[in-house]
Design a protein around this motif. Structure first.
Motif, PDB file in Angstrom:
ATOM      1  N   LEU A 121       0.810  -1.221   0.000  1.00 18.86           N
ATOM      2  CA  LEU A 121       0.000   0.000   0.000  1.00 18.86           C
ATOM      3  C   LEU A 121       0.842   1.270   0.000  1.00 18.86           C
ATOM      4  CD1 LEU A 121      -2.962  -0.913   2.377  1.00 18.86           C
ATOM      5  CD2 LEU A 121      -2.936  -0.861  -0.110  1.00 18.86           C
ATOM      6  N   SER A 122       2.090   1.180  -0.399  1.00 17.01           N
ATOM      7  CA  SER A 122       2.891   2.390  -0.566  1.00 17.01           C
ATOM      8  C   SER A 122       2.759   2.847  -2.015  1.00 17.01           C
ATOM      9  CB  SER A 122       4.356   2.123  -0.214  1.00 17.01           C
ATOM     10  OG  SER A 122       4.911   1.189  -1.111  1.00 17.01           O
ATOM     11  N   GLN A 123       3.301   4.001  -2.327  1.00 21.78           N
ATOM     12  CA  GLN A 123       3.259   4.547  -3.681  1.00 21.78           C
ATOM     13  C   GLN A 123       4.673   4.525  -4.254  1.00 21.78           C
ATOM     14  OE1 GLN A 123       0.465   5.364  -5.201  1.00 21.78           O
ATOM     15  NE2 GLN A 123      -0.733   4.883  -3.380  1.00 21.78           N
ATOM     16  N   PRO A 124       5.132   3.381  -4.769  1.00 22.07           N
ATOM     17  CA  PRO A 124       6.527   3.281  -5.198  1.00 22.07           C
ATOM     18  C   PRO A 124       6.850   4.133  -6.425  1.00 22.07           C
ATOM     19  CG  PRO A 124       5.348   1.304  -5.803  1.00 22.07           C
ATOM     20  CD  PRO A 124       4.427   2.122  -4.948  1.00 22.07           C
ATOM     21  N   MET A 125       5.891   4.390  -7.287  1.00 27.16           N
ATOM     22  CA  MET A 125       6.188   5.132  -8.501  1.00 27.16           C
ATOM     23  C   MET A 125       6.388   6.627  -8.247  1.00 27.16           C
ATOM     24  SD  MET A 125       6.727   2.969 -10.539  1.00 27.16           S
ATOM     25  CE  MET A 125       6.410   2.309 -12.116  1.00 27.16           C
ATOM     26  N   GLU A 126       6.180   7.066  -7.029  1.00 29.22           N
ATOM     27  CA  GLU A 126       6.473   8.457  -6.673  1.00 29.22           C
ATOM     28  C   GLU A 126       7.968   8.662  -6.416  1.00 29.22           C
ATOM     29  OE1 GLU A 126       3.973   9.557  -3.436  1.00 29.22           O
ATOM     30  OE2 GLU A 126       2.161   9.513  -4.657  1.00 29.22           O
ATOM     31  N   VAL A 127       8.703   7.567  -6.209  1.00 22.07           N
ATOM     32  CA  VAL A 127      10.143   7.646  -5.992  1.00 22.07           C
ATOM     33  C   VAL A 127      10.817   7.641  -7.362  1.00 22.07           C
ATOM     34  CG1 VAL A 127      12.136   6.527  -4.920  1.00 22.07           C
ATOM     35  CG2 VAL A 127       9.898   6.418  -3.806  1.00 22.07           C
ATOM     36  N   ARG A 128      11.609   8.655  -7.613  1.00 18.95           N
ATOM     37  CA  ARG A 128      12.216   8.862  -8.929  1.00 18.95           C
ATOM     38  C   ARG A 128      13.083   7.681  -9.372  1.00 18.95           C
ATOM     39  NH1 ARG A 128      17.067  11.229 -10.814  1.00 18.95           N
ATOM     40  NH2 ARG A 128      16.793  12.221 -12.835  1.00 18.95           N
ATOM     41  N   GLN A 129      13.875   7.136  -8.459  1.00 21.87           N
ATOM     42  CA  GLN A 129      14.779   6.041  -8.813  1.00 21.87           C
ATOM     43  C   GLN A 129      14.002   4.790  -9.211  1.00 21.87           C
ATOM     44  OE1 GLN A 129      15.215   7.879  -5.997  1.00 21.87           O
ATOM     45  NE2 GLN A 129      17.107   8.941  -6.443  1.00 21.87           N
ATOM     46  N   ILE A 130      12.910   4.492  -8.512  1.00 19.69           N
ATOM     47  CA  ILE A 130      12.092   3.323  -8.863  1.00 19.69           C
ATOM     48  C   ILE A 130      11.470   3.525 -10.237  1.00 19.69           C
ATOM     49  CG2 ILE A 130      10.043   1.982  -8.267  1.00 19.69           C
ATOM     50  CD1 ILE A 130      10.702   2.459  -5.344  1.00 19.69           C
ATOM     51  N   ARG A 131      10.946   4.707 -10.485  1.00 21.22           N
ATOM     52  CA  ARG A 131      10.325   5.001 -11.772  1.00 21.22           C
ATOM     53  C   ARG A 131      11.328   4.828 -12.917  1.00 21.22           C
ATOM     54  NH1 ARG A 131       8.155   9.593 -10.338  1.00 21.22           N
ATOM     55  NH2 ARG A 131       9.809  10.863 -11.198  1.00 21.22           N
ATOM     56  N   LEU A 132      12.552   5.308 -12.733  1.00 20.78           N
ATOM     57  CA  LEU A 132      13.575   5.160 -13.770  1.00 20.78           C
ATOM     58  C   LEU A 132      13.977   3.699 -13.976  1.00 20.78           C
ATOM     59  CD1 LEU A 132      15.892   8.197 -13.017  1.00 20.78           C
ATOM     60  CD2 LEU A 132      14.580   7.805 -15.093  1.00 20.78           C
ATOM     61  N   LEU A 133      14.125   2.944 -12.895  1.00 21.45           N
ATOM     62  CA  LEU A 133      14.487   1.533 -13.034  1.00 21.45           C
ATOM     63  C   LEU A 133      13.397   0.743 -13.753  1.00 21.45           C
ATOM     64  CD1 LEU A 133      16.149   0.759  -9.595  1.00 21.45           C
ATOM     65  CD2 LEU A 133      17.260   0.782 -11.827  1.00 21.45           C
ATOM     66  N   VAL A 134      12.143   1.035 -13.455  1.00 20.73           N
ATOM     67  CA  VAL A 134      11.040   0.323 -14.100  1.00 20.73           C
ATOM     68  C   VAL A 134      10.942   0.701 -15.579  1.00 20.73           C
ATOM     69  CG1 VAL A 134       8.511   0.132 -14.173  1.00 20.73           C
ATOM     70  CG2 VAL A 134       9.714  -0.041 -11.993  1.00 20.73           C
ATOM     71  N   ASN A 135      11.045   1.972 -15.886  1.00 21.62           N
ATOM     72  CA  ASN A 135      10.860   2.423 -17.268  1.00 21.62           C
ATOM     73  C   ASN A 135      12.067   2.142 -18.158  1.00 21.62           C
ATOM     74  OD1 ASN A 135       8.309   3.363 -16.686  1.00 21.62           O
ATOM     75  ND2 ASN A 135       9.024   5.423 -16.229  1.00 21.62           N
ATOM     76  N   GLU A 136      13.265   2.307 -17.649  1.00 18.97           N
ATOM     77  CA  GLU A 136      14.460   2.218 -18.484  1.00 18.97           C
ATOM     78  C   GLU A 136      15.151   0.855 -18.428  1.00 18.97           C
ATOM     79  OE1 GLU A 136      15.588   4.647 -20.509  1.00 18.97           O
ATOM     80  OE2 GLU A 136      13.880   5.889 -19.953  1.00 18.97           O
ATOM     81  N   TYR A 137      15.083   0.176 -17.278  1.00 20.80           N
ATOM     82  CA  TYR A 137      15.867  -1.043 -17.093  1.00 20.80           C
ATOM     83  C   TYR A 137      15.019  -2.284 -16.830  1.00 20.80           C
ATOM     84  CZ  TYR A 137      19.620   2.320 -16.848  1.00 20.80           C
ATOM     85  OH  TYR A 137      20.497   3.330 -17.146  1.00 20.80           O
ATOM     86  N   ASN A 138      13.718  -2.214 -17.071  1.00 19.94           N
ATOM     87  CA  ASN A 138      12.800  -3.362 -16.973  1.00 19.94           C
ATOM     88  C   ASN A 138      12.798  -4.025 -15.596  1.00 19.94           C
ATOM     89  OD1 ASN A 138      12.042  -3.053 -19.690  1.00 19.94           O
ATOM     90  ND2 ASN A 138      13.848  -4.196 -20.337  1.00 19.94           N
ATOM     91  N   PHE A 139      12.865  -3.217 -14.545  1.00 16.36           N
ATOM     92  CA  PHE A 139      12.723  -3.741 -13.192  1.00 16.36           C
ATOM     93  C   PHE A 139      11.237  -3.918 -12.891  1.00 16.36           C
ATOM     94  CE2 PHE A 139      17.080  -2.967 -12.717  1.00 16.36           C
ATOM     95  CZ  PHE A 139      17.519  -3.372 -11.450  1.00 16.36           C
ATOM     96  N   HIS A 140      10.935  -4.756 -11.881  1.00 17.73           N
ATOM     97  CA  HIS A 140       9.568  -4.978 -11.445  1.00 17.73           C
ATOM     98  C   HIS A 140       9.456  -4.570  -9.990  1.00 17.73           C
ATOM     99  CE1 HIS A 140       8.673  -7.171 -15.103  1.00 17.73           C
ATOM    100  NE2 HIS A 140       9.822  -7.813 -14.938  1.00 17.73           N
ATOM    101  N   VAL A 141       8.253  -4.157  -9.597  1.00 23.77           N
ATOM    102  CA  VAL A 141       7.994  -3.778  -8.215  1.00 23.77           C
ATOM    103  C   VAL A 141       7.202  -4.903  -7.563  1.00 23.77           C
ATOM    104  CG1 VAL A 141       6.849  -2.126  -6.693  1.00 23.77           C
ATOM    105  CG2 VAL A 141       7.995  -1.333  -8.769  1.00 23.77           C
ATOM    106  N   GLN A 142       7.687  -5.358  -6.422  1.00 22.44           N
ATOM    107  CA  GLN A 142       7.004  -6.408  -5.666  1.00 22.44           C
ATOM    108  C   GLN A 142       6.637  -5.842  -4.303  1.00 22.44           C
ATOM    109  OE1 GLN A 142       9.167 -10.035  -5.378  1.00 22.44           O
ATOM    110  NE2 GLN A 142       7.763 -10.954  -3.929  1.00 22.44           N
ATOM    111  N   PHE A 143       5.381  -6.005  -3.912  1.00 25.02           N
ATOM    112  CA  PHE A 143       4.925  -5.511  -2.614  1.00 25.02           C
ATOM    113  C   PHE A 143       5.126  -6.583  -1.551  1.00 25.02           C
ATOM    114  CE2 PHE A 143       2.539  -2.890  -5.594  1.00 25.02           C
ATOM    115  CZ  PHE A 143       2.765  -1.636  -5.066  1.00 25.02           C
TER     116      PHE A 143
END
Length: 64
Positions: free
Chosen positions: A39-61
């Motif tokens: 229930l956090s908002q990970p896409m508000e963190v700039r580094q997470i957003r860049l890793l997901v968009n540019e380097y194909n990382f995934h977010v796991q809760f």
């Protein structure tokens, strides 16, 4: 740039991972996964957003 230097994109990726770990996030580099609190908002963190968009990382809760 010397012959043994890693590609610039790899250096940027590891820098982003380092900054996330410094902020307290858990990152599994080999699986390209960022583990965040449920229930956090990970896409508000700039580094997470860049890793997901540019380097194909995934977010796991993680539920605690």
């Amino acid at each position: 740039m010397e012959v043994n230097d890693p590609p610039k994109s790899r250096v940027i990726m590891y820098n982003l991972v380092y900054r996330l770990r410094k902020k307290g996030f858990s990152v599994v580099s080999r699986q390209r996964t960022v583990i965040v609190q449920y229930l956090s908002q990970p896409m508000e963190v700039r580094q997470i957003r860049l890793l997901v968009n540019e380097y194909n990382f995934h977010v796991q809760f993680k539920i605690e």
